[in-house]
Design a protein around this motif. Structure first.
Motif, short mmCIF file in Angstrom:
data_model
loop_
_atom_site.label_atom_id
_atom_site.label_comp_id
_atom_site.label_asym_id
_atom_site.label_seq_id
_atom_site.Cartn_x
_atom_site.Cartn_y
_atom_site.Cartn_z
N ALA A 34 0.82 -1.21 0.00
CA ALA A 34 0.00 0.00 0.00
C ALA A 34 0.85 1.26 0.00
CB ALA A 34 -0.93 0.00 1.21
N ASP A 35 0.38 2.28 -0.72
CA ASP A 35 1.02 3.59 -0.71
C ASP A 35 0.59 4.37 0.54
OD1 ASP A 35 2.24 3.36 -3.35
OD2 ASP A 35 0.20 3.47 -4.11
N VAL A 36 -0.70 4.27 0.87
CA VAL A 36 -1.27 5.03 1.99
C VAL A 36 -1.84 4.06 3.01
CG1 VAL A 36 -2.98 6.75 2.66
CG2 VAL A 36 -1.86 6.91 0.43
N GLY A 37 -1.48 4.25 4.27
CA GLY A 37 -2.04 3.43 5.34
C GLY A 37 -2.93 4.26 6.24
N LEU A 38 -4.16 3.76 6.49
CA LEU A 38 -5.08 4.43 7.40
C LEU A 38 -4.87 3.85 8.79
CD1 LEU A 38 -8.36 4.41 5.25
CD2 LEU A 38 -6.50 6.08 5.25
N ILE A 39 -4.43 4.68 9.73
CA ILE A 39 -4.16 4.19 11.08
C ILE A 39 -5.02 4.96 12.08
CG2 ILE A 39 -1.81 3.54 10.48
CD1 ILE A 39 -0.83 6.01 12.04
N GLY A 40 -5.12 4.41 13.27
CA GLY A 40 -5.89 5.05 14.32
C GLY A 40 -6.51 4.04 15.24
N PHE A 41 -7.17 4.52 16.29
CA PHE A 41 -7.83 3.64 17.25
C PHE A 41 -8.98 2.89 16.57
CE2 PHE A 41 -5.43 5.00 20.71
CZ PHE A 41 -5.87 4.41 21.89
#
Length: 424
Positions: free
Chosen positions: A159-166
């Motif tokens: 992946a180029d973009v990773g969505l992170i967070g709680f």
């Protein structure tokens, strides 16, 4: 991990035929043989290109064929070799056998190449067969066929973009808005247990986005989805850090932001240094935006850019996409290093027997893949060519096997309907 998949057919070029030709020269029997060799067929080569991201092109074109070798000509002129066909695929493409599912090769490095189908060898012209005992050969070899096969291409996308967070920060919802991916979404923690990926097209750029499982404290030591989460983060080039600012979860968004970044740093210090855009989510259900304003002011004071969005109403989404698109536009295209080493895949296994011998009285009938290959190289109606055929059977041990089965003088050998008497 999301896997893009395609099925393609590749056919290497056939070898050119050798030619039967005699030059016109005084005092030379029949003018002397001067038939040239056929050229070799072109190979099908797959090469890993870091500038490609998906296997989309192979959905529209499935058949690929390399150039055949040229036929030989008189005057000892050899046929031209066929041009290789180079097919570019994304880095991380795995080649699989469609029948067995076995992995044939993994194109894991930029510039890595593999010959998926090898071109056929060109046939020899009659000039090659001239000897002290055979002055005027009236036969030449046909070229070998190129390898043909079906291949399964599987791309384990990086992946180029990773969505992170709680957990429940809105990552899956945003992914469904930005791409055509349709992750299962529900109102409970750990909605996502495996990464979902999609390709986002914006203006003239495209990039792969990964919705990665939510993070909790202790992930760096394996708590929750732990290492599984963090391994996927290592493969991305840009992080979108999603933080819920609605206040519905009863948590402080600033603390959530700091906890996630702390887990990244504890697992691998390099992760905390990745390019990161902060996305404040769920603005559509925020009644009092003072929480969002306070969050934005504090996070931007740390050097981050903050984008407030609502995936439901799409508020702020276009501005976010524009920033992500600009990031990838500004990145220079990678030069493709050309690796010296190139591997050739073995041809697909065919069920046809190499040699099949059937005895009918005093006649020995030969068939099979090897016999077919030999027959393509000879003219059984020519005495000299027939002698060459017999020597070939001797060379490969076929005559010895026939003798062990009872072949003797006066018996007959039958090959594809052509029958001749065997004489020692």
């Amino acid at each position: 991990m999301f896997v893009d998949r395609a099925r393609i057919y590749v056919k290497a070029g056939d070898g050119g035929n050798g030619v039967i030709s005699f030059r016109r020269e005084k005092f030379v029997a029949y003018g002397g043989p001067d038939g040239g060799d056929g050229g070799n067929g072109g190979d099908i080569i797959l090469m890993a290109d870091p500038n490609l991201k998906t296997l989309m092109d192979f959905k529209y074109r499935q058949h690929y064929k390399a150039q055949n070798g040229g036929n030989g000509m008189g005057g000892n002129k050899h046929g031209r070799d066929g041009e290789d066909l180079v097919i570019k695929v994304p880095v991380g493409t795995v080649l699989k056998d469609p029948d067995t599912g076995d992995v044939l090769y993994d194109l894991a490095r930029p510039g890595q190449r593999v010959i998926a189908a090898q071109g056929g060898k060109g046939g020899r012209g009659n000039a090659r067969f001239k000897s002290s005992t055979l002055r005027t050969p009236h036969f030449a070899e046909s070229g070998d066929p190129g390898v043909e096969r079906w291949l399964i291409l599987e791309l384990k996308l990086l992946a180029d973009v990773g969505l992170i967070g709680f957990p429940n920060a809105g990552k899956s919802t945003l992914l469904s808005v930005l791409t055509k991916a349709r992750p299962k979404i529900a109102d409970y923690p750990f909605t996502t247990v495996t990464p979902n990926l999609g390709v986002c097209y914006y203006n003239d750029t495209s990039f792969v986005i990964a919705d990665i499982p939510g993070l909790i404290e202790g992930a760096h030591v394996g708590v929750g989805l732990g290492h599984e989460f963090l391994r996927h983060i290592e493969r991305t080039r840009l992080l979108l850090h999603l933080v819920d600012v609605s206040g519905m979860e009863g948590r402080d968004p600033v603390e959530d932001f700091e906890k996630v970044n702390k887990e990244l740093e504890l697992y691998n210090e390099d992760l905390s240094k990745k390019n990161q855009l902060v996305v404040a989510t769920k603005l559509d259900i925020v009644e009092d935006r003072t929480i969002y304003e306070r969050f934005k002011k504090e996070i931007e004071s740390k050097g981050y850019r903050v984008f407030g969005i609502s995936s439901v109403t799409t508020e702020g989404v276009d501005e976010l996409l524009k920033e992500v698109s600009t990031f990838f536009k500004d990145e220079k295209k990678e030069d493709i290093p050309q690796e010296d080493e190139i591997v050739t895949l073995p041809p697909p296994i065919k069920e046809t027997k190499e040699i099949d011998i059937e005895i009918d009285g005093n006649t020995f009938k030969l068939s099979g893949a090897m016999i077919d290959r030999i027959l393509k190289r000879v003219n059984l109606t020519d005495e000299d060519s027939l002698r060459y055929f017999q020597n070939t059977l001797l060379k490969y041990g076929i005559l010895e096997e026939l003798k062990n089965m009872g072949l003797k003088n006066g018996d007959y050998i039958s090959v594809r309907g052509f029958e001749f008497e065997y004489i020692e």
